[in-house]
Design a protein around this motif. Structure first.
Motif, mmCIF file in Angstrom:
data_model
loop_
_atom_site.group_PDB
_atom_site.id
_atom_site.type_symbol
_atom_site.label_atom_id
_atom_site.label_comp_id
_atom_site.label_asym_id
_atom_site.label_seq_id
_atom_site.Cartn_x
_atom_site.Cartn_y
_atom_site.Cartn_z
ATOM 1 N N GLY A 268 2.771 -3.744 -4.546
ATOM 2 C CA GLY A 268 1.993 -2.828 -3.708
ATOM 3 C C GLY A 268 0.652 -3.418 -3.315
ATOM 4 N N GLN A 269 -0.023 -4.049 -4.254
ATOM 5 C CA GLN A 269 -1.320 -4.676 -3.955
ATOM 6 C C GLN A 269 -1.139 -5.843 -2.987
ATOM 7 O OE1 GLN A 269 -4.506 -3.620 -5.042
ATOM 8 N NE2 GLN A 269 -4.973 -4.998 -3.351
ATOM 9 N N LEU A 270 -0.076 -6.611 -3.166
ATOM 10 C CA LEU A 270 0.211 -7.722 -2.256
ATOM 11 C C LEU A 270 0.395 -7.215 -0.826
ATOM 12 C CD1 LEU A 270 2.431 -10.731 -2.798
ATOM 13 C CD2 LEU A 270 3.014 -9.228 -0.923
ATOM 14 N N VAL A 271 1.116 -6.114 -0.669
ATOM 15 C CA VAL A 271 1.346 -5.530 0.653
ATOM 16 C C VAL A 271 0.030 -5.059 1.258
ATOM 17 C CG1 VAL A 271 2.345 -3.491 1.770
ATOM 18 C CG2 VAL A 271 3.777 -4.976 0.363
ATOM 19 N N SER A 272 -0.803 -4.440 0.448
ATOM 20 C CA SER A 272 -2.123 -4.008 0.926
ATOM 21 C C SER A 272 -2.952 -5.213 1.363
ATOM 22 C CB SER A 272 -2.843 -3.236 -0.176
ATOM 23 O OG SER A 272 -4.135 -2.881 0.239
ATOM 24 N N ASP A 273 -2.975 -6.249 0.541
ATOM 25 C CA ASP A 273 -3.754 -7.455 0.846
ATOM 26 C C ASP A 273 -3.282 -8.143 2.127
ATOM 27 O OD1 ASP A 273 -5.126 -6.978 -1.501
ATOM 28 O OD2 ASP A 273 -4.129 -8.585 -2.633
ATOM 29 N N ASN A 274 -1.993 -7.990 2.462
ATOM 30 C CA ASN A 274 -1.424 -8.625 3.656
ATOM 31 C C ASN A 274 -1.324 -7.664 4.843
ATOM 32 O OD1 ASN A 274 -0.402 -11.550 3.060
ATOM 33 N ND2 ASN A 274 -0.015 -10.372 1.202
ATOM 34 N N ASP A 275 -1.972 -6.509 4.727
ATOM 35 C CA ASP A 275 -1.999 -5.508 5.804
ATOM 36 C C ASP A 275 -0.581 -5.145 6.265
ATOM 37 O OD1 ASP A 275 -3.361 -3.725 7.441
ATOM 38 O OD2 ASP A 275 -3.438 -5.149 9.113
ATOM 39 N N LEU A 276 0.306 -4.892 5.287
ATOM 40 C CA LEU A 276 1.698 -4.558 5.584
ATOM 41 C C LEU A 276 2.105 -3.185 5.048
ATOM 42 C CD1 LEU A 276 3.523 -7.932 4.824
ATOM 43 C CD2 LEU A 276 3.303 -6.811 7.048
ATOM 44 N N VAL A 277 1.145 -2.310 4.800
ATOM 45 C CA VAL A 277 1.470 -0.993 4.248
ATOM 46 C C VAL A 277 2.415 -0.287 5.221
ATOM 47 C CG1 VAL A 277 0.558 1.236 3.490
ATOM 48 C CG2 VAL A 277 -0.717 -0.873 3.015
ATOM 49 N N PRO A 278 3.543 0.205 4.714
ATOM 50 C CA PRO A 278 4.516 0.835 5.611
ATOM 51 C C PRO A 278 4.031 2.186 6.151
ATOM 52 C CG PRO A 278 5.245 0.990 3.328
ATOM 53 C CD PRO A 278 4.007 0.151 3.329
ATOM 54 N N ASP A 279 4.619 2.573 7.275
ATOM 55 C CA ASP A 279 4.382 3.894 7.844
ATOM 56 C C ASP A 279 5.239 4.931 7.130
ATOM 57 O OD1 ASP A 279 2.694 2.795 9.877
ATOM 58 O OD2 ASP A 279 4.498 2.202 10.971
ATOM 59 N N LEU A 280 6.330 4.481 6.532
ATOM 60 C CA LEU A 280 7.255 5.361 5.827
ATOM 61 C C LEU A 280 7.929 4.581 4.718
ATOM 62 C CD1 LEU A 280 8.877 8.055 5.606
ATOM 63 C CD2 LEU A 280 10.510 7.058 7.239
ATOM 64 N N ILE A 281 8.063 5.228 3.552
ATOM 65 C CA ILE A 281 8.838 4.677 2.429
ATOM 66 C C ILE A 281 10.026 5.608 2.211
ATOM 67 C CG2 ILE A 281 8.905 4.142 -0.034
ATOM 68 C CD1 ILE A 281 5.883 3.580 0.104
ATOM 69 N N ILE A 282 11.222 5.017 2.178
ATOM 70 C CA ILE A 282 12.440 5.756 1.880
ATOM 71 C C ILE A 282 13.061 5.116 0.646
ATOM 72 C CG2 ILE A 282 14.638 6.646 2.739
ATOM 73 C CD1 ILE A 282 13.655 5.762 5.574
ATOM 74 N N SER A 283 13.291 5.924 -0.379
ATOM 75 C CA SER A 283 13.775 5.407 -1.654
ATOM 76 C C SER A 283 15.093 6.038 -2.056
ATOM 77 C CB SER A 283 12.735 5.698 -2.746
ATOM 78 O OG SER A 283 13.209 5.311 -4.019
ATOM 79 N N SER A 284 15.886 5.243 -2.757
ATOM 80 C CA SER A 284 17.027 5.792 -3.475
ATOM 81 C C SER A 284 16.499 6.882 -4.399
ATOM 82 C CB SER A 284 17.680 4.684 -4.314
ATOM 83 O OG SER A 284 18.435 5.216 -5.381
ATOM 84 N N ALA B 53 8.817 3.103 -6.164
ATOM 85 C CA ALA B 53 8.187 3.512 -4.902
ATOM 86 C C ALA B 53 6.828 4.170 -5.157
ATOM 87 C CB ALA B 53 9.104 4.447 -4.132
ATOM 88 N N LEU B 54 6.747 5.022 -6.162
ATOM 89 C CA LEU B 54 5.481 5.707 -6.471
ATOM 90 C C LEU B 54 4.407 4.729 -6.923
ATOM 91 C CD1 LEU B 54 6.872 8.852 -8.321
ATOM 92 C CD2 LEU B 54 5.645 8.838 -6.124
ATOM 93 N N LEU B 55 4.750 3.813 -7.826
ATOM 94 C CA LEU B 55 3.772 2.830 -8.297
ATOM 95 C C LEU B 55 3.346 1.896 -7.166
ATOM 96 C CD1 LEU B 55 5.397 2.052 -11.756
ATOM 97 C CD2 LEU B 55 3.189 3.176 -11.370
ATOM 98 N N PHE B 56 4.309 1.502 -6.344
ATOM 99 C CA PHE B 56 4.013 0.683 -5.178
ATOM 100 C C PHE B 56 3.039 1.420 -4.251
ATOM 101 C CE2 PHE B 56 4.619 -0.019 -0.711
ATOM 102 C CZ PHE B 56 4.605 -1.392 -0.578
ATOM 103 N N ALA B 57 3.352 2.670 -3.954
ATOM 104 C CA ALA B 57 2.553 3.467 -3.022
ATOM 105 C C ALA B 57 1.111 3.601 -3.493
ATOM 106 C CB ALA B 57 3.193 4.845 -2.834
ATOM 107 N N GLN B 58 0.919 3.893 -4.764
ATOM 108 C CA GLN B 58 -0.434 4.042 -5.312
ATOM 109 C C GLN B 58 -1.228 2.753 -5.163
ATOM 110 O OE1 GLN B 58 0.442 5.290 -9.302
ATOM 111 N NE2 GLN B 58 0.782 7.420 -8.714
ATOM 112 N N ALA B 59 -0.607 1.638 -5.448
ATOM 113 C CA ALA B 59 -1.304 0.347 -5.400
ATOM 114 C C ALA B 59 -1.538 -0.149 -3.980
ATOM 115 C CB ALA B 59 -0.528 -0.704 -6.197
#
Length: 163
Positions: free
Chosen positions: A38-54, A63-69
């Motif tokens: 999640g932090q890597l995605v934030s650092d690379n400006d790739l935060v999704p517009d939508l997360i869909i999880s199993s 997904a929750l831990l990723f989203a928070q970070a």
């Protein structure tokens, strides 16, 4: 141009053999790796517009831990359809998304995650737990997405390979 982020759930625990597979929680390593991605995605400006999880617990927790970070601020959509889904299931589901969404992330399980990435990578790519693939799709509208869509695997991040 649309972006698809493919995240395999983080490392899960097998310590309680009384639990159904769908209900298995994350191991300590999984609880550590999901926020790192999640932090890597934030650092690379790739935060999704939508997360869909199993709907499996290990995927939702990832997904929750990723989203928070990552700084993701929206609701996480969950679906049982992504529990051990085929690439076709992911493509059908994603093709129904609103075109206002430019970047979507799906969280799921192998072998479906590896097979989905392979659709666009032109070769098999290993997706260990908490691995994230960034795929650029040559479409303007999600309903144009199918198995013939041109795409490019832009990045693949694997937690144990991160500094």
């Amino acid at each position: 141009m649309k972006t698809l982020l493919v995240l395999r759930h983080a490392k899960s625990s097998w310590s309680n053999n009384q639990l159904a597979d769908h209900d298995r929680p994350l191991k300590a390593r999984g609880r550590r790796d999901a926020p790192r991605i999640g932090q890597l995605v934030s650092d690379n400006d790739l935060v999704p517009d939508l997360i869909i999880s199993s709907s499996a617990r290990r995927a939702v927790d990832t997904a929750l831990l990723f989203a928070q970070a990552s700084g993701y601020e929206f609701e996480i959509e969950t679906t049982r359809d992504f529990y051990h889904a085929s690439p076709e299931t992911y493509l059908e589901y994603i093709s129904l998304l609103s075109d206002e969404i430019d970047r979507v992330m799906v969280v799921g399980h192998n072998p479906g995650m590896e097979e989905l990435v392979e659709e666009f990578a032109d070769s098999w790519v290993r997706m260990p737990t908490a691995a994230l693939a960034e795929i650029r799709l040559e479409i303007e509208k999600w309903n144009d997405l199918d198995e013939n869509t041109e795409g490019t695997l832009v990045n693949l991040w694997i937690p144990r390979e991160l500094a």
